[in-house]
Design a protein around this motif. Structure first.
Motif, short mmCIF file in Angstrom:
data_model
loop_
_atom_site.label_atom_id
_atom_site.label_comp_id
_atom_site.label_asym_id
_atom_site.label_seq_id
_atom_site.Cartn_x
_atom_site.Cartn_y
_atom_site.Cartn_z
N GLY A 1 -20.15 68.89 -46.34
CA GLY A 1 -19.26 68.48 -45.26
C GLY A 1 -19.66 69.26 -43.95
O GLY A 1 -19.77 68.65 -43.02
N MET A 2 -20.16 70.41 -43.99
CA MET A 2 -20.50 71.09 -42.88
C MET A 2 -21.63 70.39 -42.17
O MET A 2 -21.49 70.17 -40.83
N ALA A 3 -22.65 70.11 -42.95
CA ALA A 3 -24.00 69.52 -42.49
C ALA A 3 -23.73 68.35 -41.81
O ALA A 3 -24.13 67.73 -40.82
N CYS A 4 -22.76 67.47 -42.46
CA CYS A 4 -22.23 66.05 -41.99
C CYS A 4 -21.43 66.24 -40.64
O CYS A 4 -21.44 65.40 -39.84
N ALA A 5 -20.43 67.27 -40.65
CA ALA A 5 -19.56 67.42 -39.48
C ALA A 5 -20.30 68.23 -38.28
O ALA A 5 -19.91 67.98 -37.33
N GLY A 6 -21.40 68.83 -38.76
CA GLY A 6 -22.31 69.17 -37.48
C GLY A 6 -21.62 70.24 -37.10
O GLY A 6 -22.01 70.96 -35.86
N THR A 7 -20.98 71.26 -37.79
CA THR A 7 -20.34 72.35 -37.62
C THR A 7 -20.09 73.42 -38.74
O THR A 7 -20.14 72.58 -39.81
N ARG A 8 -20.34 74.58 -38.63
CA ARG A 8 -19.83 75.63 -39.87
C ARG A 8 -18.69 76.26 -39.68
O ARG A 8 -18.22 76.95 -40.76
N ASP A 9 -17.73 75.66 -38.70
CA ASP A 9 -16.44 76.20 -38.63
C ASP A 9 -15.48 75.28 -40.00
O ASP A 9 -15.98 74.16 -40.24
N PHE A 10 -14.69 75.97 -40.45
CA PHE A 10 -13.69 75.30 -41.50
C PHE A 10 -12.32 76.15 -41.33
O PHE A 10 -12.36 76.85 -40.80
N GLY A 11 -11.46 75.12 -41.71
CA GLY A 11 -9.98 75.63 -41.70
C GLY A 11 -9.02 75.52 -42.92
O GLY A 11 -9.69 74.96 -44.05
N ARG B 1 -24.81 61.07 -40.85
CA ARG B 1 -25.31 62.18 -41.41
C ARG B 1 -25.29 62.21 -42.96
O ARG B 1 -26.21 62.77 -43.44
N LEU B 2 -24.04 61.69 -43.58
CA LEU B 2 -23.99 61.84 -44.89
C LEU B 2 -25.13 60.83 -45.64
O LEU B 2 -25.82 61.10 -46.33
N ALA B 3 -25.26 59.75 -45.02
CA ALA B 3 -26.46 58.62 -45.44
C ALA B 3 -27.66 59.39 -45.35
O ALA B 3 -28.50 59.16 -46.30
N ASP B 4 -27.79 60.01 -44.27
CA ASP B 4 -29.26 60.80 -44.26
C ASP B 4 -29.41 61.85 -45.40
O ASP B 4 -30.48 61.91 -45.66
N ARG B 5 -28.40 62.26 -45.75
CA ARG B 5 -28.50 63.35 -46.79
C ARG B 5 -28.35 62.79 -48.30
O ARG B 5 -28.71 63.16 -49.35
N VAL B 6 -27.70 61.59 -48.23
CA VAL B 6 -27.53 61.21 -49.68
C VAL B 6 -28.36 60.20 -50.09
O VAL B 6 -28.45 59.51 -51.30
N CYS B 7 -29.17 59.33 -49.17
CA CYS B 7 -30.05 58.09 -49.29
C CYS B 7 -31.27 58.73 -49.51
O CYS B 7 -31.81 59.61 -48.93
N VAL B 8 -32.29 57.89 -50.36
CA VAL B 8 -33.70 58.06 -50.30
C VAL B 8 -34.24 57.69 -49.16
O VAL B 8 -35.48 58.53 -48.92
#
Ligand SMILES: [Zn+2]
Length: 396
Positions: free
Chosen positions: A328-338, A388-395
């Motif tokens: 989620g952090m990789a796809c959101a482009g931030t390491r912040d969470f709440g 970004r999610l597609a970049d990570r979960v796709c071949v």
């Protein structure tokens, strides 16, 4: 040129958002027209859907799997999850037709645009891209009914995937968080208290048991509990309201001023931090109520105070350190969470051993409001997230 004219046409999901908003899926209505539309849309891409229905067969959840390129449709992968129902528009002053998504400058208006049809629509709009690029692991879509009335529908969907041995490793619930990652939310338990007193003429109060006054003593006890949490915690500063809250929302009692009221009913809730135990809080309220009954019974032994649970939603706290949070952090482009105070379906997935985060476009403040809106910029950010999610979960 207004921003929308430049940006909106570039959105992949806008047509799908318009389509989903056009179905009146207020929780009291059937959602089957929307579900059938999504099932047909997915079938058009060669994807089967599994439906699970409510008892009356008026509403359904949809669960659909985009299999991995190697054919795997059950082991691992993530779920994109949203609810199909929306809250009523009755009595609200809408300036645009609520079930027509209407673009005005840089905002899209309509019931459900923030809570939460846009996330589901954007996810579905990316189905062709996910399929074209091929998936390393299965990608699942979950669309539920009756979320707004207590996360009722999704419980059947989760039971069904557990039974069919579909084992996703993570889930993203797209409730409106402004595309910020939420790794924890409060739990909620709500209750109804019924006080049965004893009717008498109001000139003879000692011969009656005043149900309204008894109820108010319990409500005052709840108010003192609320102050105790506010002043002494426990606290978790990551939440917008950093302590457990106690609230009485409805009270009804009495018939006329010259009658000692026999009945009073009120509804209250605990919205508790994940580490507070709502059952222990209710036990405290019951113990207080028990101190009131001897005086009631002295007048009439049939008088009583009863508690009934109306709803239960567990809290969620993943502490942000797991695989789905990293994704989620990789796809959101931030390491912040709440952490947030409103409950979601995330805790139910989490309790089924599917690690879950909440991340979706729009702001919770716009949810449930007249003229509900979402910023076009939020929709664009959600689409960036999906890319970004597609970049990570796709071949490919
Ligand atoms: Zn919602």
């Amino acid at each position: 040129m207004p921003a929308s004219a430049a940006v909106a046409p570039a959105l992949v999901g806008l047509d799908l958002i318009r389509t989903l908003v056009a179905f009146d899926t207020t929780s009291r209505e059937s959602n089957l027209a929307l579900i059938d539309w999504v099932r047909d849309y997915l079938a058009g891409h060669g994807i089967d859907s599994q439906l699970t229905f409510d008892d009356a067969q008026r509403k359904a959840n949809l669960f659909a799997t985009l299999p991995a390129r190697d054919g795997n449709a059950t082991a691992g992968g993530i779920v994109l999850s949203g609810h199909t129902d929306v809250v009523p528009v009755d009595g609200q002053p809408w300036e645009t037709p609520p079930f027509t998504a209407t673009l005005v400058e840089d905002k899209l208006y309509g019931r459900g645009v923030a809570d939460m049809k846009s996330f589901s629509a954007i996810g579905l709009a990316f189905v062709p891209e996910f399929l074209r690029r091929g998936l390393k692991r299965p990608l699942h879509f979950s669309l539920s009914y009756d979320e707004e009335v207590g996360c009722i529908g999704v419980r059947r969907l989760i039971a069904d995937i557990v039974k069919r041995k579909v084992r996703p490793s993570g889930c993203i619930v797209g409730e409106p968080t402004e595309m910020r990652l939420v790794v924890a939310h409060k739990g909620k338990k709500s209750y109804r208290c019924r006080v049965r007193g004893h009717e008498a003429h109001s000139s003879l109060t000692p011969r009656g048991v005043n149900a309204v006054q008894i109820a108010c003593e319990i409500v005052s006890f709840l108010t003192r509990m609320a102050r105790r949490f506010r002043d002494r915690g426990g606290f978790d500063a990551a939440f917008d309201v950093p302590y457990t809250t106690v609230h009485t929302g409805v009270i009804r009692g009495g018939t006329a001023l010259n009658i000692v009221p026999r009945d009073c009913v009120f509804d209250f809730e605990f919205r508790h931090l994940p580490f507070d135990d709502p059952d222990a809080l209710l036990a405290e309220v019951r113990r207080f109520a028990a101190t009131l009954t001897p005086e009631m019974h002295a007048v009439d032994p049939s008088t009583h105070i009863e508690f009934e649970q109306l709803s239960a939603m567990p809290g969620l706290d993943t502490h942000g350190g797991n695989e789905i949070a990293e994704l989620g952090m990789a796809c959101a482009g931030t390491r912040d969470f709440g952490k947030v105070s409103f409950g979601t379906e995330a805790s139910l997935f989490h309790n089924a051993d599917i690690s879950t985060i909440v991340c979706g476009p729009g702001h919770i403040d716009q949810a449930h409001q007249p003229n509900e809106w979402i910023a076009i910029e939020q929709l664009a950010r959600c689409e960036d997230f999906m890319r970004r999610l597609a970049d990570r979960v796709c071949v490919a």
